[in-house]
Motif scaffolding. Structure first.
Motif, PDB file in Angstrom:
ATOM      1  N   GLN A   1      -3.611 -15.935  12.466  1.00 59.60           N
ATOM      2  CA  GLN A   1      -2.267 -15.942  13.044  1.00 59.60           C
ATOM      3  C   GLN A   1      -1.225 -15.628  11.981  1.00 59.60           C
ATOM      4  OE1 GLN A   1      -1.383 -19.732  14.839  1.00 59.60           O
ATOM      5  NE2 GLN A   1      -2.806 -19.284  16.516  1.00 59.60           N
ATOM      6  N   GLN A   2      -1.405 -16.253  10.820  1.00 64.41           N
ATOM      7  CA  GLN A   2      -0.434 -16.047   9.745  1.00 64.41           C
ATOM      8  C   GLN A   2      -0.553 -14.662   9.127  1.00 64.41           C
ATOM      9  OE1 GLN A   2      -0.594 -19.192   6.849  1.00 64.41           O
ATOM     10  NE2 GLN A   2      -0.247 -20.776   8.383  1.00 64.41           N
ATOM     11  N   GLU A   3      -1.764 -14.154   9.057  1.00 60.60           N
ATOM     12  CA  GLU A   3      -2.001 -12.853   8.428  1.00 60.60           C
ATOM     13  C   GLU A   3      -2.738 -11.943   9.405  1.00 60.60           C
ATOM     14  OE1 GLU A   3      -0.517 -12.164   5.892  1.00 60.60           O
ATOM     15  OE2 GLU A   3      -0.196 -14.021   4.786  1.00 60.60           O
ATOM     16  N   PRO A   4      -1.996 -11.303  10.316  1.00 60.51           N
ATOM     17  CA  PRO A   4      -2.639 -10.531  11.381  1.00 60.51           C
ATOM     18  C   PRO A   4      -3.448  -9.317  10.894  1.00 60.51           C
ATOM     19  CG  PRO A   4      -0.219 -10.588  11.643  1.00 60.51           C
ATOM     20  CD  PRO A   4      -0.536 -11.356  10.427  1.00 60.51           C
ATOM     21  N   PHE A   5      -3.195  -8.864   9.661  1.00 62.62           N
ATOM     22  CA  PHE A   5      -3.941  -7.706   9.175  1.00 62.62           C
ATOM     23  C   PHE A   5      -5.317  -8.079   8.635  1.00 62.62           C
ATOM     24  CE2 PHE A   5       0.251  -5.888   9.316  1.00 62.62           C
ATOM     25  CZ  PHE A   5       0.026  -4.550   9.608  1.00 62.62           C
ATOM     26  N   LEU A   6      -5.526  -9.389   8.476  1.00 62.55           N
ATOM     27  CA  LEU A   6      -6.770  -9.882   7.887  1.00 62.55           C
ATOM     28  C   LEU A   6      -7.980  -9.615   8.788  1.00 62.55           C
ATOM     29  CD1 LEU A   6      -7.500 -11.477   5.334  1.00 62.55           C
ATOM     30  CD2 LEU A   6      -7.236 -13.575   6.667  1.00 62.55           C
ATOM     31  N   ASN A   7      -9.112  -9.388   8.150  1.00 68.30           N
ATOM     32  CA  ASN A   7     -10.368  -9.130   8.852  1.00 68.30           C
ATOM     33  C   ASN A   7     -10.706 -10.272   9.830  1.00 68.30           C
ATOM     34  OD1 ASN A   7     -12.910  -8.456   9.665  1.00 68.30           O
ATOM     35  ND2 ASN A   7     -13.717  -8.134   7.583  1.00 68.30           N
TER      36      ASN A   7
ATOM     37  N   ILE B   1      -7.520  -7.869  -4.117  1.00 65.73           N
ATOM     38  CA  ILE B   1      -6.291  -8.672  -4.020  1.00 65.73           C
ATOM     39  C   ILE B   1      -5.156  -7.872  -3.375  1.00 65.73           C
ATOM     40  CG2 ILE B   1      -4.724 -10.230  -5.244  1.00 65.73           C
ATOM     41  CD1 ILE B   1      -6.493 -10.153  -7.638  1.00 65.73           C
ATOM     42  N   PHE B   2      -4.431  -8.525  -2.469  1.00 64.79           N
ATOM     43  CA  PHE B   2      -3.216  -7.959  -1.868  1.00 64.79           C
ATOM     44  C   PHE B   2      -2.059  -8.908  -2.194  1.00 64.79           C
ATOM     45  CE2 PHE B   2      -5.012  -4.651   0.866  1.00 64.79           C
ATOM     46  CZ  PHE B   2      -6.357  -4.996   0.844  1.00 64.79           C
ATOM     47  N   VAL B   3      -1.088  -8.410  -2.937  1.00 67.67           N
ATOM     48  CA  VAL B   3       0.035  -9.270  -3.326  1.00 67.67           C
ATOM     49  C   VAL B   3       1.325  -8.756  -2.682  1.00 67.67           C
ATOM     50  CG1 VAL B   3       1.351 -10.242  -5.269  1.00 67.67           C
ATOM     51  CG2 VAL B   3      -1.079  -9.692  -5.565  1.00 67.67           C
ATOM     52  N   PRO B   4       2.041  -9.615  -1.965  1.00 62.63           N
ATOM     53  CA  PRO B   4       3.312  -9.173  -1.407  1.00 62.63           C
ATOM     54  C   PRO B   4       4.371  -9.084  -2.513  1.00 62.63           C
ATOM     55  CG  PRO B   4       2.946 -11.484  -0.860  1.00 62.63           C
ATOM     56  CD  PRO B   4       1.736 -11.021  -1.615  1.00 62.63           C
ATOM     57  N   ALA B   5       5.249  -8.084  -2.402  1.00 61.72           N
ATOM     58  CA  ALA B   5       6.326  -7.930  -3.384  1.00 61.72           C
ATOM     59  C   ALA B   5       7.567  -7.491  -2.618  1.00 61.72           C
ATOM     60  CB  ALA B   5       5.950  -6.883  -4.432  1.00 61.72           C
TER      61      ALA B   5
ATOM     62  N   ARG C   1      -7.774  10.238  -7.528  1.00 59.44           N
ATOM     63  CA  ARG C   1      -7.975  10.096  -6.090  1.00 59.44           C
ATOM     64  C   ARG C   1      -9.285   9.351  -5.795  1.00 59.44           C
ATOM     65  NH1 ARG C   1      -5.103   9.951  -1.321  1.00 59.44           N
ATOM     66  NH2 ARG C   1      -6.777   9.490   0.118  1.00 59.44           N
ATOM     67  N   GLN C   2     -10.302   9.694  -6.565  1.00 60.75           N
ATOM     68  CA  GLN C   2     -11.612   9.081  -6.339  1.00 60.75           C
ATOM     69  C   GLN C   2     -11.566   7.561  -6.527  1.00 60.75           C
ATOM     70  OE1 GLN C   2     -14.470  10.803  -8.948  1.00 60.75           O
ATOM     71  NE2 GLN C   2     -16.170  10.433  -7.528  1.00 60.75           N
ATOM     72  N   GLU C   3     -10.822   7.173  -7.550  1.00 61.27           N
ATOM     73  CA  GLU C   3     -10.675   5.741  -7.833  1.00 61.27           C
ATOM     74  C   GLU C   3      -9.986   5.062  -6.644  1.00 61.27           C
ATOM     75  OE1 GLU C   3      -8.922   5.363 -11.671  1.00 61.27           O
ATOM     76  OE2 GLU C   3      -8.952   3.168 -11.654  1.00 61.27           O
ATOM     77  N   LEU C   4      -8.979   5.744  -6.120  1.00 61.50           N
ATOM     78  CA  LEU C   4      -8.248   5.201  -4.971  1.00 61.50           C
ATOM     79  C   LEU C   4      -9.158   5.104  -3.753  1.00 61.50           C
ATOM     80  CD1 LEU C   4      -5.363   4.441  -3.805  1.00 61.50           C
ATOM     81  CD2 LEU C   4      -5.332   6.775  -2.938  1.00 61.50           C
ATOM     82  N   GLU C   5      -9.954   6.141  -3.517  1.00 60.93           N
ATOM     83  CA  GLU C   5     -10.872   6.127  -2.370  1.00 60.93           C
ATOM     84  C   GLU C   5     -11.822   4.932  -2.469  1.00 60.93           C
ATOM     85  OE1 GLU C   5     -10.829   8.180   0.181  1.00 60.93           O
ATOM     86  OE2 GLU C   5      -9.619   9.890  -0.506  1.00 60.93           O
ATOM     87  N   GLY C   6     -12.309   4.702  -3.685  1.00 61.31           N
ATOM     88  CA  GLY C   6     -13.200   3.565  -3.916  1.00 61.31           C
ATOM     89  C   GLY C   6     -12.503   2.252  -3.589  1.00 61.31           C
ATOM     90  N   MET C   7     -11.248   2.153  -4.011  1.00 61.29           N
ATOM     91  CA  MET C   7     -10.479   0.945  -3.740  1.00 61.29           C
ATOM     92  C   MET C   7     -10.300   0.733  -2.242  1.00 61.29           C
ATOM     93  SD  MET C   7      -7.473   0.784  -6.635  1.00 61.29           S
ATOM     94  CE  MET C   7      -6.233   0.288  -5.484  1.00 61.29           C
ATOM     95  N   LEU C   8      -9.953   1.813  -1.548  1.00 66.15           N
ATOM     96  CA  LEU C   8      -9.712   1.691  -0.107  1.00 66.15           C
ATOM     97  C   LEU C   8     -10.985   1.262   0.621  1.00 66.15           C
ATOM     98  CD1 LEU C   8      -7.434   4.822   0.444  1.00 66.15           C
ATOM     99  CD2 LEU C   8      -6.727   2.427   0.558  1.00 66.15           C
TER     100      LEU C   8
ATOM    101  N   ILE D   1      -8.928  -5.998   4.715  1.00 66.24           N
ATOM    102  CA  ILE D   1      -7.927  -5.459   5.634  1.00 66.24           C
ATOM    103  C   ILE D   1      -8.536  -4.244   6.334  1.00 66.24           C
ATOM    104  CG2 ILE D   1      -5.567  -4.500   5.820  1.00 66.24           C
ATOM    105  CD1 ILE D   1      -5.500  -7.358   4.746  1.00 66.24           C
ATOM    106  N   PRO D   2      -9.175  -4.444   7.481  1.00 67.15           N
ATOM    107  CA  PRO D   2      -9.934  -3.349   8.111  1.00 67.15           C
ATOM    108  C   PRO D   2      -9.091  -2.112   8.455  1.00 67.15           C
ATOM    109  CG  PRO D   2     -10.498  -5.459   9.096  1.00 67.15           C
ATOM    110  CD  PRO D   2      -9.332  -5.715   8.200  1.00 67.15           C
ATOM    111  N   SER D   3      -7.796  -2.311   8.713  1.00 60.54           N
ATOM    112  CA  SER D   3      -6.984  -1.153   9.118  1.00 60.54           C
ATOM    113  C   SER D   3      -6.385  -0.427   7.917  1.00 60.54           C
ATOM    114  CB  SER D   3      -5.851  -1.620  10.039  1.00 60.54           C
ATOM    115  OG  SER D   3      -5.029  -2.547   9.351  1.00 60.54           O
ATOM    116  N   ILE D   4      -6.922  -0.676   6.750  1.00 56.66           N
ATOM    117  CA  ILE D   4      -6.295  -0.171   5.516  1.00 56.66           C
ATOM    118  C   ILE D   4      -6.055   1.344   5.534  1.00 56.66           C
ATOM    119  CG2 ILE D   4      -8.429   0.206   4.173  1.00 56.66           C
ATOM    120  CD1 ILE D   4      -6.891  -1.296   1.858  1.00 56.66           C
ATOM    121  N   ASN D   5      -6.968   2.095   6.142  1.00 53.59           N
ATOM    122  CA  ASN D   5      -6.794   3.555   6.117  1.00 53.59           C
ATOM    123  C   ASN D   5      -5.690   4.055   7.037  1.00 53.59           C
ATOM    124  OD1 ASN D   5      -8.658   4.276   4.104  1.00 53.59           O
ATOM    125  ND2 ASN D   5     -10.327   3.873   5.556  1.00 53.59           N
ATOM    126  N   GLU D   6      -5.255   3.195   7.936  1.00 51.81           N
ATOM    127  CA  GLU D   6      -4.151   3.616   8.809  1.00 51.81           C
ATOM    128  C   GLU D   6      -2.800   3.253   8.215  1.00 51.81           C
ATOM    129  OE1 GLU D   6      -6.141   1.573  12.101  1.00 51.81           O
ATOM    130  OE2 GLU D   6      -7.583   2.783  10.954  1.00 51.81           O
TER     131      GLU D   6
END
Ligand SMILES: Cc1cc2nc3c(=O)[nH]c(=O)nc-3n(C[C@H](O)[C@H](O)[C@H](O)COP(=O)(O)OP(=O)(O)OC[C@H]3O[C@@H](n4cnc5c(N)ncnc54)[C@H](O)[C@@H]3O)c2cc1C
Lengths: 539, 383
Positions: free
Chosen positions: A126-132, A254-258, A281-288, A295-300
């Motif tokens: 409820q608090q974090e709707p983006f969470l898996n 880790i996901f940190v709000p700022a 880019r490859q490093e980023l793809e790995g991270m995603l 965060i399952p919707s990360i690619n959107e």
């Protein structure tokens, strides 16, 4: 030879560590000058995740780091409140994570004394709707979010307020030694090219990933591992609190709000050059791919930019480890008299943003000992002035959103900004994404000029929003010329630099809307405004 | 059933629709946004954001002989059209002219509206800024212009737009105010006053933001020229530029007048295909989805900036019809009755985000011509 300045202590490096050392010295009444090759926070101190660790991440693997983090977490919330949001943090176990880690982690946290509270998964969702939705266990810890831009600026400002000096765009080009003693440093002014000598009883090397270079200038060997990590920024804030994976620390967990965005990371790759801020880019793809587990919707989600910084990790022996994660992140305070027989030089490195104050305390304890000064550390009590300024701006004619921002942001500059808002036509918004007014911009331009959009961005958030400065960088530069704050050459050089820097960070995440935004930036600067690729020397 | 359905209302889409209609086709235009023309400067460049004449341009854009042969004709057609619309363009693709931008930088362009005059090497100029127009700062412009034209003597003047103005305004907001005579007179008065008080000598050229009226630009321009006794030019810069808006509004009016059916705020969400190609487009407005069928389709949705092409983590996609594109933004297996124009033709014809006005005009012109040939061969001409 140029100017000669004398002081007691020279601090090399305007990162969080150097800033902390400068303030501690000032509060103990020791005369000091900080020198920074670029702007404050040029190094890792603004190229990190901005997580105020609770220690929970380190509890299992590095008890000492966990203890230090938790203690400092509590102190910083009290002493630097203007730069910290007490978000709290979640540790979330997803199906991929090892079950047996939970017990180890819980008992390690208990041992250190980090308060951990289990949260029902439904409540967490409820608090974090983006969470898996498949999250299995969630715990809450006292993590926080740090604004590292304001923290480094405010800590230095408070030191200056207590009598210290800070010289930005002053690079140490030589460490002056006489026989077995360091007597000062030679610095070069990045704007004028002029060289100066600063003589001191003691030099503190707080140059982070550049530490080995400074040691080299002093003729001593120092082995640093610079462990580069990548971070990516979403265009809005997807989480209220910090979200960590409940597992042995790894990449992209880790996901940190700022403020209005979320910062996601990170990775760890050892690099040779401290100036290596490259992004792949490859490093980023790995991270995603990894981040998707939390965060399952990360690619959107839309990313607006990425950046990287290097963890300065000190290593006494030469065993190398490619991931860098198994080298201790512990604090290294080196007395070069004991270590190398060279007096007058101390190196402070390693550690974390979260532990900067403690690192400074230990450093200045050593400095005091060497200089025979007994004053005790007070930084665990003395507050850095808050950023809140709610009593100001009430009767200023300005956009409500801009007023809201200033009343949470202006801090010690509030009176000055309010006056300028009332007196001059300075109440209009220059940066719409971050609601920055001209009055605010003017308040951060140094008296001696030196117009630099990057410096303004770090102090006001100008150009940090989704448009990444497309409109406001030009506006701010033009206004600066108009109002006599910059020559047209300075404005031009700074604009080229700003656009180039922003594009570097956007390029690697440039899909969808961000790809579009990047092209818009090109079209506007090249086609609408007629800018050409010039050979501008970037300061 | 339409003969021609155009997707997109940027410069390419609008010109395609107008010219198709002029050929006698039943024409419809479907568009979501307003087209990148709203962000443009309203002048027609060869290579946007870079120097280079016709030779460099045709090499860079890999123009086929057939396209090159149509160039002069296309430009003539465009001039005739804009003249008819009451917003005439001048200039010559063989002789680019230097114009000053709202930054003070100079760029070379091919075709430009009458509100713009080229910038000279020598002489006296006065840059006039409005207090309220935040994206046009005279002293800043002067600095950059002086570097590019060291022999010019440059003065700056700041005036206010008067009572009706707001704290900050865009060039377009200012232009709407200058459509009114009282505001215009008030501005002229202030300029004259400052010229006298500050003893600024009579210049050869006055530089204004791209704000010299929207509807009544001709009167505004004439009044300024007459009253100030010198040539007057607009210097377009940070969007929105009225130079471009005037063209857009007039083209749209003309298309409607000619009988082009406009589907505005309408998104193409897919299409139905048969063996010969596209049969109909599936279009969506805020609350319903329908099909419109046609014989020929013109794709003028733009490149990445226009939104016609999208970079995704697994390659480039064409967004309107969801066709596959290669890494250069070229549509793979383009249906036979679909004609991409302008930036929809892929990255090889875009530079710094856009194709440049000259290419847009040429490609629309050439496409309508080709479509006409096809129609005759195929015998589907409706007229
Ligand atoms: C990807 C990543 C994520 C991180 N996340 C977190 C986190 O979430 N929480 C946390 O607590 N910590 C985090 N850290 C660690 C933390 O950021 C660093 O430990 C800390 O910022 C180091 O600060 P510093 O002042 O020692 O170094 P720096 O900030 O690098 O400061 C060194 C300064 O010295 C200057 N300098 C160098 N050479 C010279 C010279 N010759 N003359 C003058 N000046 C010079 C540099 O310009 C630089 O500004 C992270 C680190 C990385 C890399």
């Amino acid at each position: 030879m140029g100017q000669i300045i004398e002081t007691d202590v020279v601090v090399i490096g305007g990162g969080m560590t150097g800033a902390g050392v400068l303030r501690d010295l000032a509060l103990r009444g020791i005369k000091a000058i900080l020198v920074e090759q670029q702007d404050l926070g040029h190094g890792t101190s603004t190229r990190n995740h901005g997580l105020l660790h609770s220690g929970a991440r380190y509890a299992v693997r590095d008890e000492e780091a966990a203890i230090e983090s938790y203690r400092e977490n509590l102190i910083l919330k009290k002493t630097v409140p203007g730069s910290i949001e007490q978000t709290g943090g979640f540790f979330v176990k997803v199906p991929e994570d090892d079950d047996s880690y939970i017990q180890k982690w819980l008992s390690a946290c208990a041992k250190v004394g980090i308060p951990v509270e289990e949260i029902p998964v439904t409540l967490a969702l409820q608090q974090e709707p983006f969470l898996n939705k498949d999250a299995q266990v969630v715990y809450r810890v006292p993590d926080g979010a740090v604004d590292c831009f304001t923290m480094v600026v405010d800590v230095v400002a408070d030191a200056v307020n207590h009598g210290a000096k800070a010289l930005t765009y002053h690079e140490v080009v030589d460490v002056i030694t006489e026989q077995n003693r360091v007597t000062g440093v030679r610095v070069r002014d990045g704007f004028t090219g002029e060289e100066k000598v600063i003589l001191a009883e003691l030099v503190v090397n707080a140059s982070g990933p550049w530490g080995a270079k400074i040691a080299e200038l002093a003729g001593i060997p120092l082995r640093m591992i610079n462990n580069k990590g990548m971070l990516a920024i979403f265009n809005h804030r997807i989480n209220k609190q910090v979200i960590n994976r409940l597992r042995m620390p790894g990449d992209a967990d880790i996901f940190v709000p700022a403020h209005n965005v979320t910062i996601f990371g990170t990775t760890g790759i050892n690099v040779e050059d401290p100036n290596d801020f490259s992004l792949h880019r490859q490093e980023l793809e790995g991270m995603l791919a990894e981040g998707k587990k939390l965060i399952p919707s990360i690619n959107e989600l839309r990313l607006i930019r990425a950046f990287s910084g290097s963890r300065p990790l000190y290593q006494e022996s030469t065993v190398s480890d490619a991931s860098g994660r198994n080298v201790t992140r512990g604090i290294a305070l080196l007395d070069h008299l004991k270590r190398d027989g060279l007096d007058g030089l101390v190196t402070i490195t390693g550690g974390k943003l979260t532990t900067f104050r403690y690192m400074a305390e230990r450093t200045v304890d050593l400095v005091g000992e060497k200089l025979g000064i007994k004053a005790a550390c007070t930084t665990d009590q003395e507050r850095v002035p808050h950023r809140k300024a709610e009593e100001f701006f009430k009767d200023v004619d300005m956009a409500p959103a801009a007023r809201h921002k200033l009343s949470h942001w202006a801090g010690t500059k509030a009176a000055e900004i309010e006056l300028s808002l009332k007196e001059k036509a300075a109440n209009f918004v220059v940066c719409e994404c971050e609601q920055v007014t001209w009055a605010e911009i003017e308040s951060v331009i140094p008296a001696e000029g030196r117009f630099h959009l990057g410096d303004i961005r770090r102090r006001t958030r100008l150009g940090m929003g989704p448009c990444q400065g497309t409109f406001c960088n030009h506006r701010a530069a033009a206004l600066a010329v108009e109002k006599g704050k910059a020559t047209s050459d300075e404005a031009e050089r700074s604009l080229h630099h700003a656009v180039f820097e922003r594009k570097k960070g956007m390029d690697v995440v440039a899909t969808g809307e961000t790809a579009k935004q990047m092209q818009l930036m090109d079209t506007i600067y090249r086609v609408s405004l007629g800018f050409r690729e010039g050979d501008y020397q970037h300061v | 059933m339409y003969d021609v359905v155009v997707i997109g209302q940027g410069l390419s889409g609008m010109l395609s629709a107008i010219w198709a209609k002029e050929h006698g086709y039943r024409t419809a235009l479907v568009a979501t946004g307003s087209g990148k023309i709203m962000q443009s400067t309203g002048v027609l460049d060869l290579i946007p954001g870079a120097d280079g004449g016709l030779k460099e341009w045709s090499e860079l854009y890999q123009l086929a002989a057939i396209e090159q042969s149509q160039l002069t004709g296309a430009m003539e057609q465009f001039k005739i059209l804009t003249k008819r619309l009451g917003y005439p363009y001048k200039g010559d693709i063989e002789h680019l002219v230097p114009i000053v931008m709202g930054s003070g930088h100079i760029k070379e362009t091919a075709l430009y509206p009458e509100t713009i005059s080229p910038i000279k090497e020598h002489g006296q100029v006065v840059i006039v800024g409005f207090d309220e127009v935040i994206d046009f700062q005279p002293a800043y412009i002067k600095g950059n212009l002086q570097k590019a034209r060291p022999q010019l003597s440059i003065a700056t003047i700041e005036i206010s737009l008067g009572k009706q103005s707001q704290r900050t305004m865009t060039q377009l907001d200012a232009a709407r105010l200058l459509d009114k005579k009282e505001n215009l007179d008030y501005c002229i008065k202030q300029i004259k006053q400052q010229m006298t008080v500050r003893e600024i000598s009579q210049p050869d050229l006055f530089i204004f933001p791209a704000s010299l009226g929207v509807e009544n630009w001709k009167y505004t321009l004439e009044q300024f020229t007459k009253e100030l006794g010198a040539i007057v030019t607009e210097a377009p810069g940070m969007p929105p530029n009225t130079t471009a808006i005037r063209l857009h509004e007039r083209l749209k009016k003309e298309a409607v007048k000619l009988g082009v059916r406009f589907y505005v705020d309408t998104t193409v969400v897919g299409c139905k295909m048969d063996r010969a190609g596209i049969e109909s487009l599936t279009i969506k407005t805020s609350n319903h989805t329908t099909d419109i069928s046609g014989k020929q389709f013109i794709l003028a949705t733009g490149g990445i900036l226009g939104g016609g092409l999208e970079v995704t983590s697994d390659g480039v996609k064409e967004t309107a019809l969801e066709l596959d594109a290669d890494e250069n933004g070229n549509i793979i297996h383009c249906p036979e009755n679909l004609y991409p124009v302008g930036a929809s033709r892929g990255f090889s014809v875009t530079h710094n985000g856009i194709t440049g006005g000259v290419y847009s005009v040429l490609s629309s012109h050439e496409m309508v011509d080709k479509l006409h040939q096809q129609a005759i061969i195929g015998g589907i001409r409706s007229a």
